[in-house]
Structure formats: structure tokens, C-alpha cells
Design a protein around this motif. Structure first.
Motif, short mmCIF file in Angstrom:
data_model
loop_
_atom_site.label_atom_id
_atom_site.label_comp_id
_atom_site.label_asym_id
_atom_site.label_seq_id
_atom_site.Cartn_x
_atom_site.Cartn_y
_atom_site.Cartn_z
N ARG A 1 0.84 -1.21 0.00
CA ARG A 1 0.00 0.00 0.00
C ARG A 1 0.87 1.26 0.00
NH1 ARG A 1 -2.59 -1.34 3.82
NH2 ARG A 1 -4.47 -2.17 2.81
N ARG B 1 -1.91 6.05 -12.97
CA ARG B 1 -3.06 5.16 -13.11
C ARG B 1 -2.76 4.01 -14.08
NH1 ARG B 1 -8.54 5.34 -12.25
NH2 ARG B 1 -8.51 7.51 -11.56
N THR C 1 -2.64 0.05 -13.17
CA THR C 1 -3.50 -0.89 -13.89
C THR C 1 -2.70 -2.04 -14.47
OG1 THR C 1 -5.02 0.92 -14.43
CG2 THR C 1 -5.18 -1.10 -15.76
N GLY D 1 -3.25 -3.38 -9.88
CA GLY D 1 -3.52 -2.71 -8.61
C GLY D 1 -4.74 -1.81 -8.68
N ASP D 2 -5.02 -1.14 -7.57
CA ASP D 2 -6.14 -0.21 -7.47
C ASP D 2 -5.62 1.15 -7.00
OD1 ASP D 2 -8.10 -2.14 -8.13
OD2 ASP D 2 -7.97 -2.94 -6.10
N ILE D 3 -6.20 2.21 -7.55
CA ILE D 3 -5.86 3.57 -7.14
C ILE D 3 -7.15 4.31 -6.81
CG2 ILE D 3 -5.82 4.35 -9.54
CD1 ILE D 3 -3.72 6.44 -8.70
N SER D 4 -7.13 5.04 -5.72
CA SER D 4 -8.32 5.78 -5.31
C SER D 4 -7.90 7.17 -4.84
CB SER D 4 -9.07 5.04 -4.21
OG SER D 4 -8.22 4.80 -3.08
N ILE E 1 -2.86 3.75 -3.19
CA ILE E 1 -2.60 2.74 -4.21
C ILE E 1 -2.35 1.41 -3.50
CG2 ILE E 1 -1.00 1.98 -6.00
CD1 ILE E 1 -0.46 4.89 -6.62
N GLU E 2 -2.99 0.36 -4.00
CA GLU E 2 -2.82 -0.99 -3.42
C GLU E 2 -2.50 -1.97 -4.53
OE1 GLU E 2 -6.34 -1.92 -1.27
OE2 GLU E 2 -5.73 -0.80 0.52
#
Length: 442
Positions: A376, A416, A420, A424-427, A440-441
Motif C-alpha cells: 500500500r 493510473r 492498472t 492494482g487499485d488507485i483511489s 494505491i494498493e
């Protein structure tokens, strides 16, 4: 000096381990069989001798100790196949007579129970016997009864049985070798299938490995297919980048060429300015495409040291924004590694920190964490933040929410796209100090 060298193949390793173990177990079983066979034979003979002594004692008691009336001699030897000795103060009966030198010392020994005589060298007499001696009284008459058996015949039978056991053990070992070899070949058959699939993949006959692999080989097949997907994605992205670059610079180059080829028009300031604008467009497009080519996705076997890279970037950005404070918090060990390409991690951290440094009022906070298989990254600033209606648009290529700040609107888009690529995921959300908080995870 290496005493034991590992075999170069799986078959060799399995045979080197299983075959000596099987032979050792068979040899141990054969030795235990010999010991148990000898013990069982001895106990069986002792039991028979005791029963026959009891039988003779019963006959002697029935005859009131009168040895002349006993039915012994050939009858006893034919029925029981044992030699015997019966001794009373008045008479001693030994059958057969050839055993007399062996049995008389036992009669006179005075020791009851099982007796063993071996190594004797007497003509017509065995060299190894087992005897059972029992003394009792019939009235006032002391009686001694001894029944013995020649162990030579028993030993020959034991040796023959033990030899047959050895032969059977050798046959079982050969059968074991065959079973092990068959089992190894059957177990490694998926490896042969996988090898053939890799050869077909190399020859271009197939694009993915699709074999019925056992459970142990499925992760390997999945990793190989993921590697192929990653390589295809990188190749496709490189081709797209080259096509985009060719298309983007074609028009500015054509415009500059047209100006240069027009010999009838002098190069006044306006034309020079137009050429500079066109060349600046080319430079920007080249810069954008080169930055895109640096985050084509994960490379197999690459990893990064997040703590070290974060410190280096914070030091550099601290010099770039001396009026801002950059803080790092992380429970990671110094030698912790993440399965991310070093350049990709630099792109992520560098763009996020640079963006936060531009917009923060005083402080930028970076947090690196890892737990439960998740890495993270959290970057938070104390700047003006972003309107909730605009949060969903963050990370779009070329989007700039404030045109007053320098930039091209590519930083968050690059982040981003890298995230991708790694699955992973970005918020984006509002931070605790009203700024922007990016999580980011992987």
C-alpha cells in the motif's frame, strides 16, 4: 570436498533416494525374518520337548517307576523322532545308544530345564542338540528324564527357508525398482507434455500453454501464461506508442518541411515563430511518448526497494520545493522488496509526490505499508484539495483542473496506467487536512 552430489534429473534424484531405501528395508526385513525364524523354531522345539517329557513322566508314574514295563525304544523314536534318556538308581535307558556320550553328562549335571550342547565331536552323534531335562520322584525313587532333538536338520530347514526368503526379497526389490521407474515416468509425463507445449510455443504453433497439468504444475503453467500476456501487452503498447508517435509528429514535420521548401517566402519572424511552435509540439509529443514507454508493465524477476527509493525521491523533492516539508512513515524493513520494476515505482512515487508538492501548503506525507499480501502507498497533502465532482476525473490523460500550474496533465494518468498494468487499485479522496489523499494498493 562434496561427498554427495545431487543428481542432475528428477528421475535420478528419486531413484537415488527410493532405491537405497527400498533395498535397506528389504535387507532389514530379511535379517529380522532370520532372527524371528530362529526364535520361533527354538520355542517350538522346546515346547515339543516339554510335552514329551511330560508324556514320559506320566508313563513312568503309571508304571510305579518300573522302567522295564515302559513302551519306549523304537516306538518312542518312530512316533516322536527324538532321542531320550531315563535314569533311575537301578537302571539307565538311553536311545539311541550313539547319543549316550552326549546325554550322560546331562543326566549327571543335576540342572533341570532347557539345555544346549553344541560343538561336540562324537562319532555317529550330532554336533548340536537341544535337550529338556526334568527330575522327579516316584515314591522314594528319583527319576531323571531327558528328551533331546538334533538341531542340524532344523538348521538346514531354516537355512533353506531363509535362502528362499532372500530370493523372494531380491525379486521384490526388482519389482520395486520396476514400480518406482514406472511411477516416476507416469508422474513426470506432464513435464514431457509441458516441454512439448513450450517447443510448439517457440515454433509459433500456439500462443498460450494449454495442457492438462496436475495440481503441482498448475501454478507454473499459470505463471508462464501470465508472462506471455505481459509480454504481449508490452509489445502491443510499444506498437501503439510508435503508431501514435508517427501519427502525431507527421503533421508538424510536414508543416515545417513546407515552410523550409517554400523558397519564395523569406523566413520572417512569423514563420520562425510557427516553426518553433511546430517543433515544440514535436518535442512535447516525443516527451509524452517516451514517458509512456517507461511504464509498459511489470518485468519478470524485477523488484524494487521501496524504502530506499522513497527516501531518495523525498530528498530530491525537498530540494525542489524547499519551502515544503516531506515526511515518510513506514514499518517496512530496510531490505524489504516489492515485486515492482524499479523504474515503475519511481514513476509512481515521483509523480504523486511532485503533484502533492505543487499543491501542498506546507506538508506532504508519504506512507508505505505491506500486510496480508497487499502493498500500500498513501500520499497526502494539505493543499486546497479537489472538488468531489472532479475526483472521478482524476487520472485522465491530459486533464488539468487548474491551468495556472505548469504541467501537461500526464502525471496522474501515468500513475493510473502503471497501477492498472500491475493489477492494482488507485483511489482519490479528501485527506484529513482537507488536501488530496491518494491510495494505491497492489
Amino acid at each position: 570436498m562434496t561427498v554427495f552430489r545431487k543428481p542432475a534429473s528428477v528421475k535420478g534424484a528419486l531413484l537415488a533416494l527410493l532405491l537405497p531405501a527400498g533395498i535397506g528395508l528389504m535387507a532389514l526385513a530379511w535379517l529380522v525374518h532370520g532372527l524371528l525364524l530362529d526364535r520361533m523354531a527354538r520355542e517350538f522345539v522346546e515346547s515339543r520337548l516339554q510335552d514329551e517329557v511330560a508324556f514320559l513322566e506320566h508313563q513312568i508314574r503309571d508304571s510305579d517307576g518300573k522302567l522295564d514295563t515302559l513302551q519306549t525304544g523304537d516306538y518312542f523314536q518312530d512316533v516322536f523322532h527324538h532321542a531320550f534318556a531315563i535314569h533311575s538308581p537301578s537302571r539307565t535307558i538311553i536311545s539311541p545308544k550313539a547319543w549316550e556320550p552326549l546325554l550322560m553328562p546331562l543326566v549327571e549335571s543335576g540342572q533341570d530345564g532347557t539345555l544346549r550342547v553344541h560343538g561336540s565331536d562324537i562319532a555317529d552323534a550330532p554336533s548340536d542338540i537341544l535337550a529338556y531335562r526334568q527330575s522327579f520322584r516316584v515314591g522314594d525313587t528319583p527319576i531323571v528324564v531327558i528328551v533331546s532333538e538334533d538341531l542340524s536338520a532344523l538348521k538346514r530347514s531354516q537355512s533353506e527357508l531363509h535362502a528362499w526368503t532372500a530370493i523372494v526379497s531380491i525379486l521384490l526389490i526388482l519389482l520395486l525398482v520396476s514400480v518406482i521407474w514406472l511411477g516416476i515416468n507416469l508422474s513426470l509425463r506432464p513435464v514431457v507434455t509441458l516441454k512439448a507445449a513450450l517447443r510448439r510455443l517457440q515454433d509459433g504453433e500456439i500462443s498460450r500453454i494449454d495442457v492438462e497439468a496436475p495440481e503441482e504444475f498448475r501454478p507454473l503453467v499459470q505463471q508462464l501464461n501470465q508472462l506471455l500476456d505481459s509480454l504481449d501487452q508490452r509489445l502491443e503498447r510499444s506498437r501503439d506508442a510508435l503508431a501514435n508517435l508517427s501519427h502525431s509528429v507527421k503533421t508538424p514535420i510536414a508543416a515545417v518541411r513546407q515552410i523550409l521548401e517554400d523558397e519564395g517566402r523569406p523566413l520572417d519572424n512569423d514563420l520562425r515563430h510557427q516553426m518553433a511552435v511546430r517543433l515544440d509540439d514535436i518535442d512535447k509529443q516525443l516527451d509524452a511518448e517516451m514517458r509512456r514507454s517507461r511504464f509498459a508493465g511489470p518485468q519478470v524477476g524485477k523488484s524494487a526497494y521501496p524504502l530506499k527509493q522513497a527516501r531518495d525521491l523525498l530528498w530530491m523533492l525537498g530540494r525542489l520545493y524547499p519551502e515544503k516539508s516531506f515526511e515518510l512513515s513506514s514499518p517496512l524493513a530496510e531490505e524489504s522488496r516489492w515485486p515492482i520494476e524499479e523504474q515503475d515505482l519511481n514513476e509512481i512515487l515521483g509523480n504523486l509526490l511532485d503533484n502533492a508538492g505543487k499543491w501542498s501548503s506546507q506538508c506532504v506525507e508519504l506512507s508505505l505499508e505491506q500486510g496480508n499480501g497487499v502493498a500500500r502507498i498513501v500520499v497526502a497533502d494539505d493543499g486546497p484539495g479537489v472538488e468531489k465532482s472532479e475526483v472521478a476525473n482524476l487520472g485522465q490523460r491530459g486533464l488539468r483542473l487548474d491551468q495556472q500550474m505548469p504541467g501537461h496533465g500526464l502525471g496522474l494518468a501515468i500513475v493510473r496506467e502503471i497501477v492498472t498494468r500491475y493489477g492494482g487499485d488507485i483511489s482519490f479522496m479528501t485527506g484529513s487536512s482537507a488536501g488530496l489523499r491518494v491510495v494505491i494498493e497492489f
